[in-house]
Design an enzyme around this catalytic site. Structure first.
Site, PDB file in Angstrom:
ATOM      1  N   SER A 117       0.779  -1.236   0.000  1.00  0.00           N
ATOM      2  CA  SER A 117       0.000   0.000   0.000  1.00  0.00           C
ATOM      3  C   SER A 117       0.807   1.281   0.000  1.00  0.00           C
ATOM      4  CB  SER A 117      -0.948   0.012   1.206  1.00  0.00           C
ATOM      5  OG  SER A 117      -0.211  -0.011   2.412  1.00  0.00           O
TER       6      SER A 117
ATOM      7  N   HIS B 276      -5.444  -4.355  -1.338  1.00  0.00           N
ATOM      8  CA  HIS B 276      -5.403  -3.207  -2.237  1.00  0.00           C
ATOM      9  C   HIS B 276      -5.587  -3.599  -3.708  1.00  0.00           C
ATOM     10  CE1 HIS B 276      -4.301  -0.189   0.793  1.00  0.00           C
ATOM     11  NE2 HIS B 276      -3.674  -1.189   1.373  1.00  0.00           N
TER      12      HIS B 276
ATOM     13  N   LYS C 174     -12.234  -1.104   0.632  1.00  0.00           N
ATOM     14  CA  LYS C 174     -11.469  -0.284  -0.313  1.00  0.00           C
ATOM     15  C   LYS C 174     -12.197  -0.261  -1.657  1.00  0.00           C
ATOM     16  CE  LYS C 174      -7.150  -0.391   2.197  1.00  0.00           C
ATOM     17  NZ  LYS C 174      -7.730  -0.829   3.476  1.00  0.00           N
TER      18      LYS C 174
END
Length: 409
Positions: A193, A221, A252
């Site tokens: 990340s 991610h 996310k």
């Protein structure tokens, strides 16, 4: 009256003052997101409000404000109420949880999935249960792994060996030292990340096969972002079937909240049955599960968001490169703009917000090593060319103001 006692309040104040002196004290921006107008938000500060554009959201595709997701969440909220009512074991196991787990298992080509309240908890709970429960297990952990993975491994009390980030030679050295019959688990990520680089999934799988190790891949991610159905980097590279455990988040790219693992039925059932982080936690609200399931299903079928997102990332990179703003090179959607000084990083972030209406949170130690402080930019499909031009000009002005070095094209 007791004398010479520890002054805990003075200790707290002193530690916080030290953070402020180093420019590492964290200030939370008080924001009000505007549904239907992502990435625009309203900021609250000192009794006043300000319109700002968010450039650091982890809601990468804006799915948290997608009409389908909002409607599914509202419908479920009206149907089931606000909360789950208990843990999954005690009255909190709803039909929506089961449907979402089936959707996630299908996404990753696994037999089963298991929901948690966050991505942090899913890593902590799964790794601690596996490492702590498998007799004499040794966990090989990439040096760049997220804090949630590190904490889960530490809590497991299993032997931990840290291999150099993405270094297959160093990983193999560790594997060679471990007896063939000893249980081994390699824990790593797909998209890291802070640097935005991508893990060598194929290389790790080859070594896992060679030395009889399990693999634990954090796709937090990457899910929703990569692969033809949003299954992540492992799906994009055709490697999902080689991974023992895939862990990811709903908070996310899917735009909601929660975490999960996907694996075999036996492994998921083992974690379900032995992980305290799962057993003793109130379940996600059914309305959240319904919204998440809608986001997952939508991104399985729709490439539009991912295509627009890739275009936005390319435009931002090209625009910043043209004016010499130093960026860490990577193949992902994360753009780390390198400042290299904690105080200046925070100052730039503050000025961007106060004077330009641009919100980018500074990333300082201990999240990243000292000397690598940065602004972590995450473009979305909804950032316009005007937004990009405004961001570019603001950073150019501040780079000159702070006398920071520019990259040579």
């Amino acid at each position: 009256m007791t004398t010479n006692v520890f002054d805990h309040q003075n200790f707290f104040t002193g530690e916080l003052d030290q953070l402020r002196e180093e420019g590492r004290y964290r200030v939370f921006a008080e924001l009000e997101r505007k549904a239907g107008h992502f990435p625009q938000a309203r900021r609250y500060k000192d009794g006043a409000t300000q319109d700002v554009t968010i450039w650091c959201a982890n809601d990468y595709l804006g799915m948290g404000q997608h009409p389908k997701v909002i409607e599914a969440t509202c419908e479920a909220l009206r149907a089931y109420g606000a909360g789950a009512g208990g843990t999954r074991n005690i009255s909190g196991n709803s039909h929506e949880h089961v449907l979402l787990e089936e959707e996630l298992a299908d996404l990753h080509g696994k037999e089963q999935a298991l929901l948690f309240t966050s991505g942090y908890i899913s890593n902590w709970a799964a790794l601690s249960a596996l490492g702590g429960g498998i007799p004499n297990c040794v966990i090989l952990s990439d040096a760049g792994n997220h804090a949630s993975m590190i904490e889960g491994i530490r809590h497991s009390r299993a032997e931990r060996r840290i291999f150099k980030h993405n270094d297959m030679v160093d990983l193999e050295k560790h594997l060679k030292d471990i007896p063939p019959n000893r249980p081994k688990l390699i824990a790593f990520e797909s998209v890291y990340s802070m640097d935005g680089d991508i893990g060598n999934i194929n290389g790790i799988c080859d070594l896992a096969d060679k030395y009889g190790a399990m693999t634990y891949l954090d796709e937090v991610h990457a899910v929703g972002m990569y692969g033809p159905r949003g299954g992540g980097i492992a799906e994009r590279e055709g490697l999902m079937d080689r991974i023992t455990v895939i862990e990811a988040t709903l908070g996310k790219a899917f735009g909601v909240v929660g975490g999960y693992i996907a694996a075999s039925k036996a492994l998921c059932d083992y974690v379900r049955s032995f992980s305290s982080g799962f057993i003793f936690t109130t379940a996600l609200p059914p309305a959240i599960a319904a919204g998440a399931r809608t986001a997952v299903r939508h991104l399985k079928d729709s490439e539009i968001e991912r295509m627009r997102h890739r275009r936005a990332v390319s435009k931002v990179r090209a625009s910043l490169k043209a004016i010499g703003i130093p960026m860490m090179d990577n193949e992902s959607h994360i753009i780390p703009v390198m400042v290299g000084n904690a105080a200046k990083c925070k100052m730039i972030s503050d000025v961007l917000m106060d004077q330009y209406g641009i919100y980018i949170q500074p990333i300082n130690y201990p999240t990243v090593p000292k000397g690598t402080e940065r602004l972590r930019i995450t473009p979305s499909p909804f950032h316009t060319d005007e937004d990009i031009a405004k961001l570019t000009k603001a950073l150019s002005d501040l780079w000159s103001h702070c006398a920071l070095s520019r990259a040579v094209a």
